[in-house]
Enzyme design. Structure first.
Site, PDB file in Angstrom:
ATOM      1  N   GLY A  35     -42.146 -60.435  12.470  1.00 33.42           N
ATOM      2  CA  GLY A  35     -41.461 -59.689  11.418  1.00 33.42           C
ATOM      3  C   GLY A  35     -40.846 -58.395  11.920  1.00 33.42           C
ATOM      4  O   GLY A  35     -40.674 -58.185  13.106  1.00 33.42           O
ATOM      5  N   TYR A  36     -40.509 -57.535  10.945  1.00 37.45           N
ATOM      6  CA  TYR A  36     -39.770 -56.302  11.201  1.00 37.45           C
ATOM      7  C   TYR A  36     -38.508 -56.665  11.989  1.00 37.45           C
ATOM      8  O   TYR A  36     -38.259 -56.186  13.087  1.00 37.45           O
ATOM      9  CB  TYR A  36     -40.626 -55.263  11.935  1.00 37.45           C
ATOM     10  N   HIS A  38     -34.999 -57.499  13.679  1.00 35.92           N
ATOM     11  CA  HIS A  38     -33.859 -56.730  14.179  1.00 35.92           C
ATOM     12  C   HIS A  38     -32.797 -57.714  14.673  1.00 35.92           C
ATOM     13  O   HIS A  38     -32.986 -58.946  14.578  1.00 35.92           O
ATOM     14  CB  HIS A  38     -34.302 -55.756  15.277  1.00 35.92           C
ATOM     15  N   GLY A  40     -31.996 -58.743  17.470  1.00 31.08           N
ATOM     16  CA  GLY A  40     -32.456 -59.723  18.465  1.00 31.08           C
ATOM     17  C   GLY A  40     -32.958 -60.977  17.752  1.00 31.08           C
ATOM     18  O   GLY A  40     -32.594 -62.106  18.100  1.00 31.08           O
ATOM     19  N   HIS A  41     -33.793 -60.780  16.713  1.00 34.19           N
ATOM     20  CA  HIS A  41     -34.277 -61.938  15.937  1.00 34.19           C
ATOM     21  C   HIS A  41     -33.103 -62.670  15.273  1.00 34.19           C
ATOM     22  O   HIS A  41     -33.075 -63.899  15.217  1.00 34.19           O
ATOM     23  CB  HIS A  41     -35.242 -61.479  14.832  1.00 34.19           C
ATOM     24  N   GLN A  65     -53.351 -61.713  19.537  1.00 35.91           N
ATOM     25  CA  GLN A  65     -52.641 -61.293  20.750  1.00 35.91           C
ATOM     26  C   GLN A  65     -52.656 -59.787  20.974  1.00 35.91           C
ATOM     27  O   GLN A  65     -52.005 -59.289  21.878  1.00 35.91           O
ATOM     28  CB  GLN A  65     -51.204 -61.832  20.735  1.00 35.91           C
ATOM     29  N   SER A 189     -36.360 -53.966  20.140  1.00 32.98           N
ATOM     30  CA  SER A 189     -37.777 -54.309  19.981  1.00 32.98           C
ATOM     31  C   SER A 189     -38.262 -53.662  18.689  1.00 32.98           C
ATOM     32  O   SER A 189     -37.853 -52.534  18.368  1.00 32.98           O
ATOM     33  CB  SER A 189     -38.575 -53.744  21.166  1.00 32.98           C
ATOM     34  N   ARG A 191     -40.959 -52.392  18.285  1.00 35.30           N
ATOM     35  CA  ARG A 191     -41.763 -51.213  18.644  1.00 35.30           C
ATOM     36  C   ARG A 191     -40.904 -49.983  18.933  1.00 35.30           C
ATOM     37  O   ARG A 191     -41.457 -48.889  19.077  1.00 35.30           O
ATOM     38  CB  ARG A 191     -42.649 -51.521  19.858  1.00 35.30           C
TER      39      ARG A 191
END
Ligand code: PAF
Length: 297
Positions: A35-36, A38, A40-41, A65, A189, A191
């Site tokens: 989720g979250y 961006h 890239g997804h 993980q 990312s 993060r």
């Protein structure tokens, strides 16, 4: 867009759409995420839509993980925004399991890929790739997609999952997709939101150092050891960067080439090399890489 919260829901939706297991008439592309979302997804979803009749997205922050001192609790989450983006993108179904759905009890069976999962990120995050391989294997069994899409920013994850699907005869092709970047080169990312403005400014050093290496390889012969020194020196230009690793490895086996061998010779002899970086800014850990593949023409 259908929202599925349980394994049964997900499988029923696939069956209703002639996309579940034997005798199915539709191909399914699958994009597993935490989720979250961006861009890239989004690029993975776009690729899946191009290649398949139906596209399934999963959103699940997988506790297995994350190490005990890692960011599982504070990992960024925004389900409503993710669902809006998925709908706009034309995703057909989203699988949104809870931790209880994925792990109704502590699993006694886990998936462990040896060797390639033990170095680099696997060495600094013990158990991480076991958690990734276990959850992705469960997700592939639930969705039974024809293709699953992963970004090359996580090159080691791509290698681990490709190995896993081959070793376990899973009937899903792992599709590698290119890393998406901000305009200044920082790899996208979820993060990145943790970075302070100062850290964000300096985080461009990862891609900059990979580009410096790429340029140097065009201009001069470099041994593996020299390449690694160049990467580290270039990363040290950012005062806030704490280098976890800056290494050259073979791809996809993650072997260590001889430090004295010339990178260009290794590549010319047919071995793909990967320059891989993990760098911390404060508590935020960023990774990036560049692949050097032999010219097959
Ligand atoms: O890359 C990720 O977001 C995760 O590792 C994945 C593949 C969704 C497994 O939880």
């Amino acid at each position: 867009m259908r929202r599925c919260y349980t394994v049964e829901d997900m499988r029923q939706w696939l069956a209703d759409n002639n996309a579940y297991k034997f005798g199915k008439t539709k191909t399914v592309g699958f994009v597993p995420t935490m989720g979250y979302l961006h861009d890239g997804h989004m690029s993975l979803l776009e690729q899946s839509k191009q290649d398949n009749d139906l596209t399934v997205l999963s959103i699940f922050v997988n506790p297995l993980q994350f190490g005990p001192s890692e960011d599982f609790e504070r990992y960024p989450r925004d389900e409503e925004r993710d669902l809006r983006l998925a709908e706009l993108c034309g995703v057909d179904a989203v699988f949104l399991p809870s931790v209880e759905v994925m792990y109704p009890h502590k699993p006694l069976t886990t998936v462990r890929v040896s060797a390639i999962a033990d170095v680099l990120c696997g060495a600094s995050r013990p158990g991480h790739f076991d958690g990734v391989a276990t959850v992705v294997s469960k997700l592939l069994h639930i969705v039974s997609p024809d293709r699953a899409y992963f970004g090359m920013k996580d090159a080691q994850q791509v290698a681990v999952l490709t190995q896993m699907t081959a070793d376990l005869n899973l009937d899903t092709a792992i599709v590698r997709c290119p890393t998406l970047r901000e305009e200044d080169g920082l790899a996208l990312s979820s993060r990145n939101v943790y970075l302070t403005p100062e850290e964000r400014d300096q985080a461009t050093v990862l891609y900059a150092s990979l580009q410096t290496l790429q340029q140097s390889l065009k201009e001069q012969r470099l041994s593996v050891a020299q390449a690694e020194q160049l990467l580290a020196a270039s990363l040290r230009e950012a005062p806030l960067a704490i280098i976890e690793y800056a290494e050259v490895r073979t791809f996809p086996r993650f072997g260590q080439p001889s430090p004295h061998s010339c990178m260009q010779d290794i590549i010319q002899q047919g071995t793909t090399l990967l320059a891989a970086l993990a760098v911390k800014f404060g508590t935020t850990r960023l990774i990036d890489n560049m692949v050097y593949a032999p010219d097959r023409e």
